[in-house]
Structures are given as C-alpha cells and as structure tokens.
Scaffold this motif. Structure first.
Motif, mmCIF file in Angstrom:
data_model
loop_
_atom_site.group_PDB
_atom_site.id
_atom_site.type_symbol
_atom_site.label_atom_id
_atom_site.label_comp_id
_atom_site.label_asym_id
_atom_site.label_seq_id
_atom_site.Cartn_x
_atom_site.Cartn_y
_atom_site.Cartn_z
ATOM 1 N N LEU A 1 -116.673 -12.300 64.391
ATOM 2 C CA LEU A 1 -116.826 -10.867 64.173
ATOM 3 C C LEU A 1 -116.076 -10.065 65.231
ATOM 4 O O LEU A 1 -115.476 -9.023 64.935
ATOM 5 C CB LEU A 1 -118.311 -10.499 64.193
ATOM 6 N N ARG A 2 -116.130 -10.551 66.472
ATOM 7 C CA ARG A 2 -115.414 -9.865 67.552
ATOM 8 C C ARG A 2 -113.915 -9.836 67.281
ATOM 9 O O ARG A 2 -113.253 -8.791 67.429
ATOM 10 C CB ARG A 2 -115.703 -10.565 68.886
ATOM 11 N N MET B 1 -128.114 -17.440 74.557
ATOM 12 C CA MET B 1 -128.370 -16.399 73.570
ATOM 13 C C MET B 1 -128.562 -15.068 74.277
ATOM 14 O O MET B 1 -129.047 -15.022 75.413
ATOM 15 C CB MET B 1 -129.624 -16.732 72.770
ATOM 16 N N PRO B 2 -128.209 -13.958 73.631
ATOM 17 C CA PRO B 2 -128.437 -12.641 74.244
ATOM 18 C C PRO B 2 -129.923 -12.384 74.465
ATOM 19 O O PRO B 2 -130.769 -12.880 73.708
ATOM 20 C CB PRO B 2 -127.862 -11.669 73.206
ATOM 21 N N LEU C 1 -125.744 -5.253 70.271
ATOM 22 C CA LEU C 1 -124.711 -6.208 69.891
ATOM 23 C C LEU C 1 -124.512 -6.200 68.373
ATOM 24 O O LEU C 1 -123.375 -6.181 67.883
ATOM 25 C CB LEU C 1 -125.088 -7.615 70.370
ATOM 26 N N CYS C 2 -125.620 -6.193 67.630
ATOM 27 C CA CYS C 2 -125.538 -6.153 66.167
ATOM 28 C C CYS C 2 -124.902 -4.844 65.695
ATOM 29 O O CYS C 2 -124.150 -4.830 64.715
ATOM 30 C CB CYS C 2 -126.934 -6.310 65.555
ATOM 31 N N HIS C 3 -125.210 -3.747 66.392
ATOM 32 C CA HIS C 3 -124.645 -2.450 66.032
ATOM 33 C C HIS C 3 -123.122 -2.469 66.202
ATOM 34 O O HIS C 3 -122.385 -1.971 65.346
ATOM 35 C CB HIS C 3 -125.266 -1.361 66.901
ATOM 36 N N SER D 1 -126.685 -6.999 60.561
ATOM 37 C CA SER D 1 -128.124 -6.827 60.743
ATOM 38 C C SER D 1 -128.646 -7.902 61.699
ATOM 39 O O SER D 1 -127.970 -8.910 61.948
ATOM 40 C CB SER D 1 -128.841 -6.945 59.396
ATOM 41 N N ILE D 2 -129.832 -7.664 62.219
ATOM 42 C CA ILE D 2 -130.453 -8.655 63.107
ATOM 43 C C ILE D 2 -130.699 -9.954 62.354
ATOM 44 O O ILE D 2 -130.550 -11.048 62.901
ATOM 45 C CB ILE D 2 -131.773 -8.108 63.690
#
Length: 266
Positions: A13-14, A44-45, A53-55, A60-61
């Motif tokens: 995604l990044r 993990m975050p 991060l999801c935003h 979505s979470i």
C-alpha cells in the motif's frame, strides 16, 4: 494475526501511494526503522498508531488486521475471525504473564533458600534449628494485615491477585489504583517489619560460653536474627512483579480513558 502478511500489505500500500518508508514514518511519528520492522513482519504497530496508519493507507482496521483488501460480502465474516484471533492472543498473553510471575517468584524463593542453606552449612549449623521462625513470621503478617485494614486496603489487596490472575473480569481505574497501592503498602510494610524483627533479635543476643562454644552460639543467634530480613526480602520480591504489572495495567487504563475522552470531544 499473520504479522508477515500484514507487513507485506503495508509495504504494498505504501508503494502504491508512492511513499518511502521515511515519508510514512514522518506521517505517523515513528522512525523509518520501525516501518521497516513492520513490513518485515517482525513487529506490529501500537494500538494508538493503527488508526492513523489505516487512514494514511486508506484502508479499514479490519482490512489491516486481515492483511488484505476485503470484498463487501466477506467483510463481516473476516471481522469475526479477526476478533476471535485478537481474543485468543489476549488470552495467551495473560497466560504467559501469569506463568512469568509464577516462575519469577519460584526462582527468587529457590535462590534465597540456596544462599541461606550454603551459608548455614558452611557454619556447621543444622538447618532444623533455623529453617522456620514462626513467631517472627506471624508478627510480620499480623502487622502487615493491620496496616492494610487500617488504611481500608485489605479488600483491594486480595482483589489485586484476582486482577493479575484473571479472576476479576471488569476492572476500573479506581480499583487498579487501590490494588497497586495495597500491594505497595504490603510490600514495604513486610520488608520494614522484617528489618525491625531482625534488629530486635540482634539486640537480644546474649553471648554465652567461650572459644568454639561462643562462636557456635553467636552464629546460631545471628542466623536466627537474620530470619526477619530474609522473610522481608522474600515477601518484597514476590510482591514486586505484581505491583509492576498493576502499574502497567493502570497506565494502560488511563491512556484508554484519555483517548476515549478525546474521541468523545471530537
């Protein structure tokens, strides 16, 4: 949760958004090494970072926890699976924490008794004479109980063990504060009484005999006098990890409460 799968998902995604690890790190306030660790599946975050991060990644979470994009017809089913995985991980974490506390306590007791046994054996004194000093032990427990009852922390003291070992399901910030205060008071009182009992015992030592007889008598008396300090240290060390665990739970509860207040304000 599959950390490696989630890490690959974050990386994909990044890159789709044309962001470097440093740019993503700056956007959520962490280092690029942290982003690299997530993408490699080695971590993990934190909970507080998952939402921003999801935003940024525009997911979505639920998709984050799944490590993939979800279609509408499979969204609810995947959400249930993720919830069950989270509950299982939480339960495993609690079991691991309880096992660690128990192992630590057993290790401390074994270590102290090995040291005591070695010292006494080297003195040529029988362990049967020094192993248990019931009057000292009972007086320490009695005074500690009186301190807890006098400060209305008797019930919170017992609740602290129910909280740590998962017997008390719902816990408020106030209950956590009282529990950690009770453990702290018991820990300090027990240790203080141990030193006080040893001081009294040292003052009561009466040297008798001469030569070898004098040395043996003094060795026995000194060893018995040290029982108070030994019991105090054992109690202190056994209660210490419980206090630390309650402190961590208390801070986490405070952070959750503050976050909820901020969300409500928004």
């Amino acid at each position: 949760m599959d950390q490696e799968k989630i890490g690959v998902f974050i990386s994909t995604l990044r890159k789709e958004q044309g962001m470097t690890q440093q740019q993503l790190a700056d956007a959520i306030g962490v280092s690029n090494k942290t982003i690299s660790k997530w993408e490699c599946g080695k971590g993990m975050p934190e909970l507080a970072l998952i939402v921003p991060l999801c935003h940024i990644l525009q997911i979505s979470i639920n998709e984050f926890l799944s490590g993939e994009h979800l279609l509408e017809n499979g969204y609810t089913e995947k959400a249930e699976v993720n919830m069950m995985n989270l509950l299982q991980e939480t339960e495993n974490s609690k079991k691991k924490s309880r096992s660690s506390l128990l192992a630590f306590g057993i290790t401390v007791i074994i270590f102290l008794f090995v040291v005591l046994y070695s010292v006494i054996t080297n003195m040529g004194i029988s362990m049967n004479m020094l192993f248990v000093d019931m009057p000292t032990l009972l007086s320490m427990f009695l005074v500690t109980a009186l301190f807890l009852l006098g400060t209305n922390l008797g019930l919170p003291f017992f609740d602290s063990f129910r909280i740590i070992f998962g017997k008390k399901k719902s816990v408020s910030i106030k209950q956590l504060f009282q529990a950690k205060s009770a453990i702290k008071l018991a820990k300090i009182t027990f240790l203080g009484m141990g030193f006080l009992e040893s001081c009294i015992s040292f003052m009561a030592i009466q040297p008798m005999g001469e030569g070898t007889l004098l040395f043996t008598g003094l060795s026995i008396s000194i060893s018995i006098a040290l029982n108070g300090i030994l019991y105090g240290l054992i109690g202190f060390l056994l209660l210490l990890p419980i206090q630390v665990r309650l402190e961590i739970m208390y801070m986490q509860k405070q952070e959750d409460s503050e976050k909820k207040t901020e969300d409500d304000a928004e």
